[in-house]
Design an enzyme around this catalytic site. Structure first.
Site, PDB file in Angstrom:
ATOM      1  N   VAL A  61       0.747  -1.200  -0.057  1.00  0.00           N
ATOM      2  CA  VAL A  61       0.022  -0.127  -0.255  1.00  0.00           C
ATOM      3  C   VAL A  61       0.827   1.143  -0.017  1.00  0.00           C
ATOM      4  CG1 VAL A  61      -2.059  -1.147   1.026  1.00  0.00           C
ATOM      5  CG2 VAL A  61      -0.245   0.083   2.223  1.00  0.00           C
ATOM      6  N   ASN A  87      -6.881  -2.319   6.417  1.00  0.00           N
ATOM      7  CA  ASN A  87      -6.611  -3.154   7.479  1.00  0.00           C
ATOM      8  C   ASN A  87      -5.063  -3.076   7.442  1.00  0.00           C
ATOM      9  OD1 ASN A  87      -6.285  -5.407   9.649  1.00  0.00           O
ATOM     10  ND2 ASN A  87      -5.409  -6.408   7.685  1.00  0.00           N
ATOM     11  N   TYR A 153       4.080   5.820  16.337  1.00  0.00           N
ATOM     12  CA  TYR A 153       3.119   4.729  15.973  1.00  0.00           C
ATOM     13  C   TYR A 153       1.483   5.412  16.631  1.00  0.00           C
ATOM     14  CZ  TYR A 153      -0.286   0.607  16.149  1.00  0.00           C
ATOM     15  OH  TYR A 153      -1.420  -0.064  15.955  1.00  0.00           O
ATOM     16  N   GLY A 184      -7.735  -3.187  20.848  1.00  0.00           N
ATOM     17  CA  GLY A 184      -6.739  -3.062  21.855  1.00  0.00           C
ATOM     18  C   GLY A 184      -5.782  -4.239  21.610  1.00  0.00           C
ATOM     19  N   GLU A 189       0.365 -11.079  14.287  1.00  0.00           N
ATOM     20  CA  GLU A 189       1.846 -10.714  14.005  1.00  0.00           C
ATOM     21  C   GLU A 189       2.440  -9.270  14.454  1.00  0.00           C
ATOM     22  OE1 GLU A 189       2.387 -11.695   9.646  1.00  0.00           O
ATOM     23  OE2 GLU A 189       2.294 -13.907   9.983  1.00  0.00           O
TER      24      GLU A 189
END
Length: 252
Positions: A61, A87, A153, A184, A189
């Site tokens: 992406v 996602n 992040y 949460g 992975e």
């Protein structure tokens, strides 16, 4: 043609779980991910088991030009996307801001924000023409609060939260729903990627409590998608029972 769901990050975790659940519901699928071997395996299994059609797109992406190309060159009937599940996303590293790796920062910003935008721009254009559609953006508890060493992040997921709201406003006149799903701690992975393949360190993240699994999030997404036309789930925050905040966890 049956309804179509386009899922990014579809080769594992939440994306793969969504692929299975939407296939069960009779959706044809466009599965976009970086790992062609995993996409092939999932696509073959779902097409055989549920008698649906599956398009596989091996792509990152972050690559704007390629994303535009692979989406725009889909056959016209595959552009009638009913549900987009954004996602694809990741975290890299867990360092204080002064020790952060700028390559990690670029990877998170390019994937979590820009990658989501590149896919959404194309697919939302198709939905505008159709005057219908539903966009699901996968955020995070990190988009609701900031925790130590989560800096960049958390910033990317706060940006996703702002984009959820902006998309909902911009696409409202066209009858397009936009839903934010904020998980949460989910055992996928995610932590392995964050710690760059260190599986033992990743496993410790989930020690002493029962985390969410990918299927839990897929079911929440399906709940939002399956509401009547006059109902939109704007925002959903989903936590393990043992987790109260991003960093407050009851461990045995």
């Amino acid at each position: 043609m049956a309804k179509i769901a386009l899922i990014t990050g579809a080769s594992s975790g939440i994306g793969e779980a969504c692929a299975h659940l939407f296939a069960q519901q009779g959706y044809h699928l466009i599965l976009l991910g970086r790992r062609e071997n995993l996409l092939e395996k999932i696509a073959h299994h779902l097409a055989d088991k549920y008698a649906i059609e599956v398009k596989k797109i091996q792509a990152d992406v972050r690559d704007k030009e390629n994303i535009n190309y692979v989406l725009e060159t889909l056959p016209a009937n595959w552009k009638n996307v009913d549900v987009l599940i954004n996602n694809a996303g990741l975290s890299q590293g867990l360092d204080p801001i002064d020790k952060g790796n700028t390559d990690d920062w670029d990877t998170m910003i390019d994937t979590n924000i820009k990658g989501l935008l590149y896919v959404s721009k194309v697919v939302s254009g198709w939905m505008v023409e159709q005057k219908k559609g539903h966009i699901i953006n996968i955020g995070s508890i990190a988009g609701k609060e900031v925790y130590a060493n989560g800096n960049v992040y958390c910033a990317t997921k706060h940006a996703v939260e702002a984009l959820n709201q902006g998309m909902r406003i911009d696409l409202l006149p066209h009858g397009i729903k936009v839903t934010a799903i904020h998980p949460g701690m989910v055992e996928t992975e995610f932590s392995i990627v964050r710690f760059k393949g260190d599986e033992s360190r990743a496993k410790k993240v989930y020690d002493g409590f029962e985390p969410l699994i990918a299927q839990d999030i897929a079911e929440a997404i399906w709940f939002a998608v399956s509401r009547p036309p006059h109902v939109n789930i704007n925002d959903m925050l989903i936590m393990p029972t043992a987790q109260a905040t991003a960093t407050t966890v009851k461990r045995d």
